[in-house]
Design an enzyme around this catalytic site. Structure first.
Site, PDB file in Angstrom:
ATOM      1  CB  CYS A  83       8.704  21.495  43.029  1.00  0.00           C
ATOM      2  SG  CYS A  83       9.999  21.592  41.803  1.00  0.00           S
ATOM      3  CB  CYS A  86       8.723  27.645  41.491  1.00  0.00           C
ATOM      4  SG  CYS A  86       9.012  27.547  39.730  1.00  0.00           S
ATOM      5  CB  CYS A 169       8.398  21.285  34.846  1.00  0.00           C
ATOM      6  SG  CYS A 169       9.097  22.850  35.365  1.00  0.00           S
ATOM      7  CD  GLN A 306      23.445  32.424  30.490  1.00  0.00           C
ATOM      8  OE1 GLN A 306      22.493  32.427  31.257  1.00  0.00           O
ATOM      9  NE2 GLN A 306      24.667  32.713  30.875  1.00  0.00           N
ATOM     10  CE1 TYR A 335      35.414  33.581  38.023  1.00  0.00           C
ATOM     11  CE2 TYR A 335      35.609  35.879  37.361  1.00  0.00           C
ATOM     12  CZ  TYR A 335      35.868  34.878  38.264  1.00  0.00           C
ATOM     13  OH  TYR A 335      36.565  35.160  39.406  1.00  0.00           O
ATOM     14  CD  GLU A 356      34.546  28.573  31.806  1.00  0.00           C
ATOM     15  OE1 GLU A 356      33.890  29.594  32.047  1.00  0.00           O
ATOM     16  OE2 GLU A 356      34.486  27.543  32.505  1.00  0.00           O
ATOM     17  CB  CYS A 432      23.862  34.539  38.740  1.00  0.00           C
ATOM     18  SG  CYS A 432      25.328  33.664  39.267  1.00  0.00           S
TER      19      CYS A 432
HETATM   20  N1  SAH Z   1      29.139  34.213  30.371  1.00  0.00           N
HETATM   21  C1  SAH Z   1      29.022  32.780  30.308  1.00  0.00           C
HETATM   22  C2  SAH Z   1      28.552  32.123  31.577  1.00  0.00           C
HETATM   23  C3  SAH Z   1      29.276  32.366  32.763  1.00  0.00           C
HETATM   24  S1  SAH Z   1      28.788  31.307  34.080  1.00  0.00           S
HETATM   25  C4  SAH Z   1      28.033  32.363  29.262  1.00  0.00           C
HETATM   26  O1  SAH Z   1      27.085  33.062  29.010  1.00  0.00           O
HETATM   27  O2  SAH Z   1      28.169  31.286  28.729  1.00  0.00           O
HETATM   28  C5  SAH Z   1      30.274  31.316  35.019  1.00  0.00           C
HETATM   29  C6  SAH Z   1      31.402  30.570  34.360  1.00  0.00           C
HETATM   30  O3  SAH Z   1      32.555  30.702  35.193  1.00  0.00           O
HETATM   31  C7  SAH Z   1      31.181  29.074  34.215  1.00  0.00           C
HETATM   32  O4  SAH Z   1      31.377  28.727  32.870  1.00  0.00           O
HETATM   33  C8  SAH Z   1      32.260  28.431  35.112  1.00  0.00           C
HETATM   34  O5  SAH Z   1      32.788  27.252  34.563  1.00  0.00           O
HETATM   35  C9  SAH Z   1      33.306  29.505  35.154  1.00  0.00           C
HETATM   36  N2  SAH Z   1      34.192  29.548  36.329  1.00  0.00           N
HETATM   37  C10 SAH Z   1      33.876  29.311  37.614  1.00  0.00           C
HETATM   38  N3  SAH Z   1      34.930  29.561  38.430  1.00  0.00           N
HETATM   39  C11 SAH Z   1      35.938  29.971  37.619  1.00  0.00           C
HETATM   40  C12 SAH Z   1      37.280  30.394  37.862  1.00  0.00           C
HETATM   41  N4  SAH Z   1      37.772  30.445  39.100  1.00  0.00           N
HETATM   42  N5  SAH Z   1      38.021  30.760  36.805  1.00  0.00           N
HETATM   43  C13 SAH Z   1      37.512  30.706  35.534  1.00  0.00           C
HETATM   44  N6  SAH Z   1      36.265  30.335  35.261  1.00  0.00           N
HETATM   45  C14 SAH Z   1      35.479  29.959  36.277  1.00  0.00           C
END
Ligand code: SAH
Length: 476
Positions: A83, A86, A169, A306, A335, A356, A432
């Site tokens: 898979c 993991c 899974c 998440q 983001y 976002e 991440c």
């Molecule tokens: N903190 C958020 C998750 C972030 S994940 C939570 O917990 O829900 C990263 C996020 O960045 C995603 O939602 C993705 O759509 C966004 N993203 C990616 N590239 C981007 C950009 N250039 N400008 C704005 N948002 C972006």
């Protein structure tokens, strides 16, 4: 280095694994010749077959474990080697954590140029999971047929689109099995075909299952290759699905595009609610064992949410701690997704702004803010690297603290540059991917910031992935 030894494809070698690569592969040496062996664990002595040979290194396939390592455990999942999900399930969980801690530190040294002694001072111990199995609240199962034409669902084998039949899974919730088997039985009975990627024919592409861990609510979404807003003999299927405890929403998602993208844009609810709810709590205390206020999220099949809510609470509580609010601050959450961090921050800040790129996520963020009675959070749709510079040059926006939580590729250069111009007291970076984190921290540190605290939080036991929170402050 010239070893003088020549190895070639299909040679069989015995090697002791001494290190682990960033993707979880075992690394060992034979006469100075480096071997990368997937599925081998540090401390194992293995027999491997060379699949691809280069001058000084080769990729080997694990053939037999001659002497198992002390950190090797028997994985719960019998498909863990095939898979793609993991990579390090065969490693004891404590060893997985030390691998992840070391990976973050190495990236910060190698890519970020930070000194080891400095990192030892600022890095706190990684936050592990209490249960490294059954932690995922969401899974998307591809549906297909096996060689005999039997309907199956499960997971893609690593780097392929071959489906390994597995309805159980070990990372997912236990309800997945019953839900998937109910759907497969229904499809068999009513001769509902699985989608075939190669021909673009057939109906059922994927099944998405998501569970609110706090609410117990379950959502099932059938992704279909049809414009129809119903599912064959759907009343009978629904009757079977609603018997499963927690069932709250059953829907279809229309995806007739011949792409790898799992979900299409349209969702039709067949039964129950359009969304499930879940609560994420702010946690306090050394080990995050104290539960404080909660924020309720309403999640549709298309919403980003998440996947490990237990660890997300710890990661975001840590970020909140790093942000260090007193109630007077203006905070930008870049983001921001559906605003999970923004809404966490709003309870303790004067004002929070989120940015976002995905409009649907911002809709969710606004709705969830309203639902929780949060009035001091405002959201902008657009790319951070476009929205932020524009707001800065036109409106002279300012921030006491900036939080960023970018995707794996990290922050855009324009974004980092504008952050530096905004001169916030603190920057909290949630990442991440520790490689792009290291790259971006270098830019921020060269621009006048200093790393104060770094802490990794494991969200993905069994895999090589790890999240990191980092707090920087502006040098005086
Ligand atoms: N903190 C958020 C998750 C972030 S994940 C939570 O917990 O829900 C990263 C996020 O960045 C995603 O939602 C993705 O759509 C966004 N993203 C990616 N590239 C981007 C950009 N250039 N400008 C704005 N948002 C972006």
């Amino acid at each position: 280095m010239d070893t003088g030894m020549e190895y070639k494809k299909n040679d069989i070698l015995t090697v002791t694994i001494e290190d682990i690569g960033n993707d979880g592969e075992g690394i060992g040496k034979v006469d100075g010749y480096t071997l990368f062996v997937k599925d081998a664990v540090i401390g194992d002595t293995v027999r491997c077959k060379i699949m691809k040979a280069k001058k000084n290194y080769a990729y080997g396939k694990l053939e037999e474990i001659l002497v198992p390592s002390g950190i090797r455990v028997t994985p719960l999942c019998k498909f863990h080697r095939q898979c793609g999900g993991c990579q390090i399930q065969a490693m004891d969980y404590e060893a997985q954590l030390s691998f992840k801690q070391k990976k973050v530190k190495n990236n910060l040294m190698r890519i970020g140029g930070f000194q080891e002694a400095f990192l030892e001072e600022v890095m706190e111990p990684i936050v592990g999971m209490e249960n490294a199995y059954h932690y995922r609240n969401k899974a998307q199962f591809p549906v297909g047929t096996d060689k005999e034409g039997k309907l199956i669902t499960g997971f893609y084998a690593g780097r392929t689109h071959d489906i390994i039949a597995n309805t159980d899974c070990v990372l997912g919730v236990e309800e997945n099995k019953e839900i998937l088997e109910t759907i497969l039985r229904h499809m068999e009975k009513h001769h509902v075909p699985a989608y075939d990627e190669k021909t673009g024919t057939g109906l059922v592409r994927h099944v998405l299952i998501r569970k609110g861990f706090a609410s117990g609510e379950i959502m099932v979404c059938l992704v279909v290759n049809s414009e129809g807003k119903r599912f064959p003999a759907q009343d009978e299927l629904i009757e079977a699905l609603v018997k499963i405890s927690g069932m709250t929403s059953v829907s279809v998602n229309i995806n007739t595009a011949r792409t790898n993208v799992i979900m299409g844009d349209e969702v039709y609810t067949l039964w129950g609610k359009d969304k499930i709810s879940d609560t994420i709590h702010v946690r306090e205390g050394e080990d995050f064992s104290l539960t404080n206020r909660g924020i309720v999220f309403h999640i549709s099949p298309l919403s980003f949410y998440q996947v490990n809510p237990v660890q997300t609470e710890k990661l975001y509580s840590l970020a909140l701690d790093y942000v260090g609010l007193t109630g007077t601050e203006t905070v930008w959450d870049l983001y921001c997704g559906i605003g999970t961090i923004s809404l966490f921050l709003a309870g303790a800040a004067k004002k929070v702004y989120g940015v976002e790129a995905i409009p649907q996520a911002i809709e969710d963020a606004r709705e969830n803010a309203a639902y929780n009675g949060i009035k001091n959070a405002e959201f902008y749709v657009g790319k951070v690297e476009e929205v932020l510079p524009e707001l800065y040059s036109k409106e002279g926006i300012r921030a006491d603290v900036i939080v960023v939580d970018p995707p794996r590729k990290g922050c855009d250069g324009e974004c980092l540059e504008t952050m530096l111009k905004m001169r916030p007291e603190r920057i909290v970076y949630v990442s991440c991917d520790s490689a792009t984190l290291a790259r971006d921290l270098r830019v921020l540190c060269d621009g006048g910031y200093e790393v104060r605290r770094v802490r990794a939080v494991d969200q993905f036991g069994g895999s090589v992935h790890v999240e990191v929170a980092c707090c920087l402050s502006r040098m005086k």
